[in-house]
Scaffold this motif. Structure first.
Motif, PDB file in Angstrom:
ATOM      1  N   ASN A  12       0.763  -1.250   0.000  1.00  0.00           N
ATOM      2  CA  ASN A  12       0.000   0.000   0.000  1.00  0.00           C
ATOM      3  C   ASN A  12       0.792   1.299   0.000  1.00  0.00           C
ATOM      4  O   ASN A  12       0.229   2.373   0.169  1.00  0.00           O
ATOM      5  CB  ASN A  12      -0.992   0.041   1.181  1.00  0.00           C
ATOM      6  N   VAL A  13       2.087   1.207  -0.170  1.00  0.00           N
ATOM      7  CA  VAL A  13       2.874   2.437  -0.243  1.00  0.00           C
ATOM      8  C   VAL A  13       2.797   3.053  -1.638  1.00  0.00           C
ATOM      9  O   VAL A  13       3.147   4.221  -1.828  1.00  0.00           O
ATOM     10  CB  VAL A  13       4.355   2.199   0.134  1.00  0.00           C
ATOM     11  N   GLY A  14       2.359   2.259  -2.608  1.00  0.00           N
ATOM     12  CA  GLY A  14       2.215   2.789  -3.963  1.00  0.00           C
ATOM     13  C   GLY A  14       3.185   2.191  -4.967  1.00  0.00           C
ATOM     14  O   GLY A  14       3.481   2.801  -6.001  1.00  0.00           O
ATOM     15  N   LYS A  15       3.666   0.989  -4.699  1.00  0.00           N
ATOM     16  CA  LYS A  15       4.621   0.353  -5.613  1.00  0.00           C
ATOM     17  C   LYS A  15       4.027   0.154  -6.999  1.00  0.00           C
ATOM     18  O   LYS A  15       4.641   0.489  -8.000  1.00  0.00           O
ATOM     19  CB  LYS A  15       5.061  -1.014  -5.063  1.00  0.00           C
ATOM     20  N   SER A  16       2.820  -0.401  -7.032  1.00  0.00           N
ATOM     21  CA  SER A  16       2.273  -0.704  -8.356  1.00  0.00           C
ATOM     22  C   SER A  16       1.865   0.583  -9.087  1.00  0.00           C
ATOM     23  O   SER A  16       1.954   0.657 -10.305  1.00  0.00           O
ATOM     24  CB  SER A  16       1.140  -1.720  -8.269  1.00  0.00           C
ATOM     25  N   THR A  17       1.468   1.597  -8.339  1.00  0.00           N
ATOM     26  CA  THR A  17       1.167   2.883  -8.981  1.00  0.00           C
ATOM     27  C   THR A  17       2.437   3.461  -9.605  1.00  0.00           C
ATOM     28  O   THR A  17       2.425   3.950 -10.740  1.00  0.00           O
ATOM     29  CB  THR A  17       0.580   3.887  -7.953  1.00  0.00           C
ATOM     30  N   ASN A  63      -1.097  -9.414  -1.432  1.00  0.00           N
ATOM     31  CA  ASN A  63      -0.990  -8.025  -1.007  1.00  0.00           C
ATOM     32  C   ASN A  63      -2.081  -7.657  -0.005  1.00  0.00           C
ATOM     33  O   ASN A  63      -3.035  -6.987  -0.322  1.00  0.00           O
ATOM     34  CB  ASN A  63      -1.085  -7.136  -2.244  1.00  0.00           C
ATOM     35  N   ASN A 119       6.836   8.279  -1.340  1.00  0.00           N
ATOM     36  CA  ASN A 119       5.661   8.434  -2.197  1.00  0.00           C
ATOM     37  C   ASN A 119       4.533   9.190  -1.491  1.00  0.00           C
ATOM     38  O   ASN A 119       4.560   9.380  -0.287  1.00  0.00           O
ATOM     39  CB  ASN A 119       5.190   7.048  -2.646  1.00  0.00           C
ATOM     40  N   LYS A 120       3.576   9.594  -2.308  1.00  0.00           N
ATOM     41  CA  LYS A 120       2.378  10.323  -1.887  1.00  0.00           C
ATOM     42  C   LYS A 120       2.695  11.763  -1.472  1.00  0.00           C
ATOM     43  O   LYS A 120       1.929  12.389  -0.743  1.00  0.00           O
ATOM     44  CB  LYS A 120       1.605   9.564  -0.778  1.00  0.00           C
ATOM     45  N   ASP A 122       2.138  14.601  -2.618  1.00  0.00           N
ATOM     46  CA  ASP A 122       1.287  15.194  -3.649  1.00  0.00           C
ATOM     47  C   ASP A 122       1.335  16.720  -3.627  1.00  0.00           C
ATOM     48  O   ASP A 122       0.891  17.383  -4.554  1.00  0.00           O
ATOM     49  CB  ASP A 122      -0.182  14.759  -3.455  1.00  0.00           C
ATOM     50  N   SER A 145       5.245  11.831  -6.190  1.00  0.00           N
ATOM     51  CA  SER A 145       3.842  11.463  -6.154  1.00  0.00           C
ATOM     52  C   SER A 145       3.608  10.562  -7.350  1.00  0.00           C
ATOM     53  O   SER A 145       3.643  11.008  -8.494  1.00  0.00           O
ATOM     54  CB  SER A 145       2.952  12.706  -6.237  1.00  0.00           C
ATOM     55  N   SER A 146       3.387   9.304  -7.082  1.00  0.00           N
ATOM     56  CA  SER A 146       3.176   8.372  -8.190  1.00  0.00           C
ATOM     57  C   SER A 146       1.866   8.677  -8.893  1.00  0.00           C
ATOM     58  O   SER A 146       1.680   8.346 -10.050  1.00  0.00           O
ATOM     59  CB  SER A 146       3.135   6.935  -7.683  1.00  0.00           C
ATOM     60  N   ILE A 147       0.961   9.312  -8.153  1.00  0.00           N
ATOM     61  CA  ILE A 147      -0.335   9.616  -8.750  1.00  0.00           C
ATOM     62  C   ILE A 147      -0.242  10.783  -9.717  1.00  0.00           C
ATOM     63  O   ILE A 147      -0.710  10.694 -10.851  1.00  0.00           O
ATOM     64  CB  ILE A 147      -1.396   9.838  -7.647  1.00  0.00           C
TER      65      ILE A 147
HETATM   66  P1  GDP Z   1       1.327  -1.188  -3.436  1.00  0.00           P
HETATM   67  O1  GDP Z   1       0.572  -2.126  -2.574  1.00  0.00           O
HETATM   68  O2  GDP Z   1       2.598  -0.739  -2.774  1.00  0.00           O
HETATM   69  O3  GDP Z   1       1.564  -1.676  -4.829  1.00  0.00           O
HETATM   70  O4  GDP Z   1       0.446   0.152  -3.515  1.00  0.00           O
HETATM   71  P2  GDP Z   1      -0.562   0.662  -4.669  1.00  0.00           P
HETATM   72  O5  GDP Z   1       0.185   1.164  -5.835  1.00  0.00           O
HETATM   73  O6  GDP Z   1      -1.590  -0.383  -4.878  1.00  0.00           O
HETATM   74  O7  GDP Z   1      -1.195   1.930  -3.933  1.00  0.00           O
HETATM   75  C1  GDP Z   1      -1.844   1.844  -2.661  1.00  0.00           C
HETATM   76  C2  GDP Z   1      -2.778   3.007  -2.524  1.00  0.00           C
HETATM   77  O8  GDP Z   1      -2.051   4.246  -2.466  1.00  0.00           O
HETATM   78  C3  GDP Z   1      -3.747   3.159  -3.672  1.00  0.00           C
HETATM   79  O9  GDP Z   1      -5.002   3.539  -3.159  1.00  0.00           O
HETATM   80  C4  GDP Z   1      -3.154   4.293  -4.503  1.00  0.00           C
HETATM   81  O10 GDP Z   1      -4.128   5.001  -5.216  1.00  0.00           O
HETATM   82  C5  GDP Z   1      -2.507   5.149  -3.445  1.00  0.00           C
HETATM   83  N1  GDP Z   1      -1.391   5.932  -3.976  1.00  0.00           N
HETATM   84  C6  GDP Z   1      -0.365   5.470  -4.723  1.00  0.00           C
HETATM   85  N2  GDP Z   1       0.474   6.482  -5.043  1.00  0.00           N
HETATM   86  C7  GDP Z   1      -0.027   7.608  -4.480  1.00  0.00           C
HETATM   87  C8  GDP Z   1       0.384   8.983  -4.475  1.00  0.00           C
HETATM   88  O11 GDP Z   1       1.396   9.394  -5.067  1.00  0.00           O
HETATM   89  N3  GDP Z   1      -0.405   9.850  -3.773  1.00  0.00           N
HETATM   90  C9  GDP Z   1      -1.521   9.441  -3.114  1.00  0.00           C
HETATM   91  N4  GDP Z   1      -2.210  10.370  -2.481  1.00  0.00           N
HETATM   92  N5  GDP Z   1      -1.945   8.163  -3.124  1.00  0.00           N
HETATM   93  C10 GDP Z   1      -1.210   7.242  -3.792  1.00  0.00           C
END
Ligand code: GDP
Ligand code: GDP
Length: 434
Positions: A12-17, A63, A119-120, A122, A145-147
């Motif tokens: 949930n840290v945003g790896k896949s994003t 996950n 990450n995040k 924003d 910010s991966s988003i």
């Molecule tokens: P993983 O489990 O590490 O692969 O994490 P995900 O890529 O699935 O992201 C987990 C959550 O964090 C999702 O709800 C994403 O939308 C959110 N997220 C990812 N990157 C960012 C970012 O840069 N900013 C914010 N605000 N949320 C993010």
């Protein structure tokens, strides 16, 4: 050797994003081999003239929030062994957690570039919060910010500093072949048959072969390197990470090889996992020979090979111009042919077509079938040239390159394949402004 970037971090840290951004964004131009199914966890990307593979390690484990520390450790271990560069993703919203500390502790011990991506981040306030992560003791941090993509440019700039480029690699005249395929398909048996030395311990247990080694051979009048990476797996490892592990191993050998010998199991046909490995080979723009192994086990009639090959080509479409050989690693059926064909594919991939030959042929082809007009604009292609890359790529110069569509590209590729021998070799076509 190739550049392999692994993305690690807790769930949930945003790896896949981040993975998606690195492999799909417009800036990091994605190397898409058309039609081949996209692997959600493995991609190929480039930035500032350097290309690299990206692996989202998180994609291979379950996950959930209550993921075991053990699972994360395993993931990081694999990444540390197999990747050249590691992106450690952490989450600014949460701050440093125990799991982050665990990962950091492991990463501090290895001597590979590690980029901490916070990450995040924003907005600007969060930039300030990101500084907390200097506390991980892993050097510089990269607030991203991966988003929305902010900060990822800086991350990539730093990343490619650690990548090797094509020019850095000595031009090797000796072909490098890799035998790849999923566990138990017969990779080590084939290596033994080809090489004739008992260097690999062959056992019916999935993936018990030794670590990857590059060995030079002069056999059957050919001089070549063989990469044996059937994958080192200790007994007792859980089954879950089997695919992840064999994918990592495959990437490693694919990146090193010029031509991959992809083994299929004749008794099973071509399956999803086989296609995944094929897609890795094509994304890396390496040559490929398909070997249908254990052919001795199949009941045959006259048409068996033709029908089998047809079924395989249906699944590999649109990339169908590839050699398929029916072999038996055990009874040594057609193993000479394997090396002959691998050599041919190697030559096909190395060939440089003179610009005059290319233009003479392709401009005629284009004249017969010009690209269809788009939005009332006529598209003219005036000149073709092969680019000085390792894998064959061609630039077609046109007045309005942006208006040329995928089907036309396919058309050009097919005509090229008819005229020149690119069997077993993925080729790339680019349109550029005249
Ligand atoms: P993983 O489990 O590490 O692969 O994490 P995900 O890529 O699935 O992201 C987990 C959550 O964090 C999702 O709800 C994403 O939308 C959110 N997220 C990812 N990157 C960012 C970012 O840069 N900013 C914010 N605000 N949320 C993010
Ligand atoms: P790897 O995991 O891909 O390296 O596969 P191995 O080489 O260890 O082979 C797995 C099993 O398949 C072993 O029991 C081999 O004896 C068997 N095997 C490999 N090639 C052939 C073949 O051509 N014919 C038959 N019948 N069995 C094979």
């Amino acid at each position: 050797m190739g550049n392999i970037v692994a993305i690690v971090g807790r769930p949930n840290v945003g790896k896949s994003t981040l993975f998606n951004r690195l492999t799909e964004s417009k800036q990091a131009i994605v190397d898409e081999v058309s039609g081949v199914t996209r692997d959600r966890h493995y991609g190929h990307s480039f930035w500032n003239g350097r290309d690299f593979s990206v692996i989202d390690t998180g994609g291979y484990v379950i996950n959930s929030d209550d993921i075991f520390e053990k699972e994360i450790r395993k993931q990081v271990m694999l990444a540390m062994n197999e990747a050249n560069i590691i992106i450690f993703v952490v989450d600014v919203e949460i701050g440093i957690t125990d799991l982050d500390e665990t990962v950091a502790k492991m990463l501090r011990k290895i001597n590979k570039p590690i980029l901490v991506a916070v990450n995040k981040v924003d907005n600007n306030e969060r930039r300030y919060d990101a500084n907390e992560f200097y506390g991980l003791g892993l050097g510089d941090i990269y607030p991203i910010s991966s988003i929305n993509g902010s900060g990822t440019g800086e991350l990539l700039d730093e990343l490619v500093k650690h990548c090797t480029g094509e020019d850095d690699v000595e031009e090797e005249e000796i072909p490098k072949f890799a035998i790849v395929g999923r566990p138990n398909v017969g990779k080590s048996t084939l290596i033994n048959t080809l090489i004739g030395e008992e260097r690999n311990i062959v056992t019916p247990l999935a993936g018990t072969t030794r670590d990857s080694i590059l060995t030079r051979y002069t056999k059957f009048k050919h001089d070549f390197y063989m990469i044996d990476t059937a994958g080192l797996r200790k007994k007792g490892k859980v089954e879950e990470d089997l695919e992840f592990y064999s994918v990592l191993r495959s990437i490693r050998s694919i990146e090193t090889a010029d031509v991959c010998l992809l083994l299929l199991d004749a008794t099973r046909g071509i399956e999803h996992q086989d296609l995944n490995i094929l897609s890795l080979i094509l994304k890396n723009r390496k040559g490929v020979v398909l070997l249908v192994n254990k052919w001795d086990l199949v009941e045959k009639d006259q048409n068996s090979t033709t029908e089998f090959a047809k079924k395989i080509r249906e699944k590999t479409a649109p990339f169908q111009d590839l050699p398929i050989i029916f072999v038996s690693a055990i009874s040594k059926q057609r193993v000479f042919k394997v090396l002959e064909t691998a050599m041919e594919v190697y030559e096909n991939r190395m060939q440089k077509i003179p610009t005059s030959t290319l233009n003479n042929h392709m401009l005629k082809v284009i004249e017969e079938h010009p690209p269809p007009a788009n939005k009332g604009k006529y598209i003219r292609i005036k000149f073709v040239t092969q680019l000085p890359t390792h894998a064959p790529s061609f630039a077609f110069f046109a007045n309005l390159p942006q208006y040329i569509r995928e089907p036309y590209k396919r058309y050009l590729e097919n005509r090229m394949r008819e005229q020149f021998n690119f069997t077993g070799v993925p080729i790339q076509i680019f349109f550029r402004e005249k």
